[in-house]
Design an enzyme around this catalytic site. Structure first.
Site, PDB file in Angstrom:
ATOM      1  CG  ASP A  11      -0.385   0.252   2.525  1.00  0.00           C
ATOM      2  OD1 ASP A  11       0.859   0.390   2.615  1.00  0.00           O
ATOM      3  OD2 ASP A  11      -1.145   0.337   3.514  1.00  0.00           O
ATOM      4  CG  HIS A  12      -0.780   4.777   1.456  1.00  0.00           C
ATOM      5  ND1 HIS A  12      -1.833   3.872   1.506  1.00  0.00           N
ATOM      6  CD2 HIS A  12      -0.821   5.449   2.638  1.00  0.00           C
ATOM      7  CE1 HIS A  12      -2.473   4.019   2.662  1.00  0.00           C
ATOM      8  NE2 HIS A  12      -1.879   4.963   3.362  1.00  0.00           N
ATOM      9  CB  CYS A  68       0.877  -2.257   4.831  1.00  0.00           C
ATOM     10  SG  CYS A  68       0.749  -3.116   6.413  1.00  0.00           S
ATOM     11  N   GLY A  69       2.396  -0.092   6.105  1.00  0.00           N
ATOM     12  CA  GLY A  69       3.118   0.765   7.049  1.00  0.00           C
ATOM     13  C   GLY A  69       3.819  -0.044   8.131  1.00  0.00           C
ATOM     14  CB  THR A  70       2.630  -1.816  11.012  1.00  0.00           C
ATOM     15  OG1 THR A  70       1.385  -2.344  10.507  1.00  0.00           O
ATOM     16  CG2 THR A  70       2.396  -0.446  11.633  1.00  0.00           C
ATOM     17  N   GLY A  71       3.219  -3.591   8.317  1.00  0.00           N
ATOM     18  CA  GLY A  71       3.206  -5.006   7.898  1.00  0.00           C
ATOM     19  C   GLY A  71       2.072  -5.786   8.539  1.00  0.00           C
ATOM     20  CB  ILE A  72       0.066  -5.220  11.608  1.00  0.00           C
ATOM     21  CG1 ILE A  72       1.302  -5.216  12.509  1.00  0.00           C
ATOM     22  CG2 ILE A  72      -1.095  -5.923  12.317  1.00  0.00           C
ATOM     23  CD1 ILE A  72       1.159  -4.355  13.761  1.00  0.00           C
ATOM     24  N   GLY A  73      -1.438  -5.042   8.943  1.00  0.00           N
ATOM     25  CA  GLY A  73      -2.711  -5.146   8.208  1.00  0.00           C
ATOM     26  C   GLY A  73      -2.600  -6.059   7.004  1.00  0.00           C
ATOM     27  CG  HIS A 101      11.546 -23.483  12.242  1.00  0.00           C
ATOM     28  ND1 HIS A 101      11.703 -23.254  13.593  1.00  0.00           N
ATOM     29  CD2 HIS A 101      12.667 -24.135  11.835  1.00  0.00           C
ATOM     30  CE1 HIS A 101      12.872 -23.751  13.991  1.00  0.00           C
ATOM     31  NE2 HIS A 101      13.478 -24.281  12.941  1.00  0.00           N
ATOM     32  NE  ARG A 135      11.590 -29.733  15.360  1.00  0.00           N
ATOM     33  CZ  ARG A 135      12.793 -29.442  14.858  1.00  0.00           C
ATOM     34  NH1 ARG A 135      13.352 -30.244  13.980  1.00  0.00           N
ATOM     35  NH2 ARG A 135      13.427 -28.348  15.237  1.00  0.00           N
ATOM     36  CG  HIS A 136      10.031 -27.341  11.184  1.00  0.00           C
ATOM     37  ND1 HIS A 136       9.741 -26.751  12.396  1.00  0.00           N
ATOM     38  CD2 HIS A 136      11.344 -27.656  11.216  1.00  0.00           C
ATOM     39  CE1 HIS A 136      10.841 -26.692  13.133  1.00  0.00           C
ATOM     40  NE2 HIS A 136      11.825 -27.244  12.434  1.00  0.00           N
TER      41      HIS A 136
HETATM   42  C1  RB5 Z   1      -2.008   2.938   6.221  1.00  0.00           C
HETATM   43  O1  RB5 Z   1      -2.089   4.229   6.716  1.00  0.00           O
HETATM   44  C2  RB5 Z   1      -1.632   1.956   7.318  1.00  0.00           C
HETATM   45  O2  RB5 Z   1      -2.687   1.767   8.180  1.00  0.00           O
HETATM   46  C3  RB5 Z   1      -1.211   0.654   6.703  1.00  0.00           C
HETATM   47  O3  RB5 Z   1      -0.122   0.868   5.860  1.00  0.00           O
HETATM   48  C4  RB5 Z   1      -0.769  -0.439   7.660  1.00  0.00           C
HETATM   49  O4  RB5 Z   1       0.217   0.005   8.534  1.00  0.00           O
HETATM   50  C5  RB5 Z   1      -1.826  -1.197   8.314  1.00  0.00           C
HETATM   51  O5  RB5 Z   1      -1.615  -2.185   9.023  1.00  0.00           O
END
Ligand code: RB5
Length: 148
Positions: A11-12, A68-73, A101, A135-136
């Protein structure tokens, strides 16, 4: 034999790091598929996780990198597809273990949380590390995740 294609999508919040890693992959002679986004305008990360899933499902790419910004979403979104094993990593060790693994087929990075040199190390290690199996493999299979 055709070479493995690596897909890239962000994403951006990850577009700058995507561009840097794309240059790195081109420099090291990899075949790649850039699924966007292209610029800083705000987009929705699930759309790019979906594009990655489709590239892997169809066989256009063997593995991929999502940012993405954090990689989480984007990792949450990507892991909704049963054949995707997307690993959000933060250093060389987690990149290596994601492959050896977890047999991860998608590397996930945070564009706003990770430095360029660490990201380059993660990518190199992710691409070079084989799955250990044994095992993995049993554990990956227990999650009901189809191997591509
Ligand atoms: C976008 O602003 C931000 O929310 C997205 O890049 C990401 O960090 C979400 O997990």
């Amino acid at each position: 034999m055709p070479r493995d294609v690596i897909a890239l999508a962000s994403d951006h919040g990850g577009v700058d790091l995507k561009s840097l890693l794309k240059d790195e992959l081109l420099k090291t002679g990899h075949d790649l598929l850039d699924l966007g986004t292209e610029g800083p305008q705000s987009v929705d990360y699930p759309d790019f996780a979906e594009a990655m899933a489709e590239a892997i499902r169809s066989g256009k790419a063997k593995n991929g990198v999502l940012i993405c910004g954090t990689g989480i979403g984007i990792s949450i979104a990507a892991n909704r597809y049963p054949f995707i094993r997307a690993a959000l990593v933060n250093d060389a060790t987690t990149a290596r273990l994601a492959r050896s693994h977890n047999d991860a087929n998608v590397l996930v990075l945070g564009g706003r949380t990770m430095g360029a040199e660490v990201a380059k190390d993660c990518l190199k290690i992710f691409l070079e590390t084989p799955f250990e199996g044994g095992r993995h493999a049993r554990r990956v299979e227990k999650m009901g995740l189809a191997r591509t």
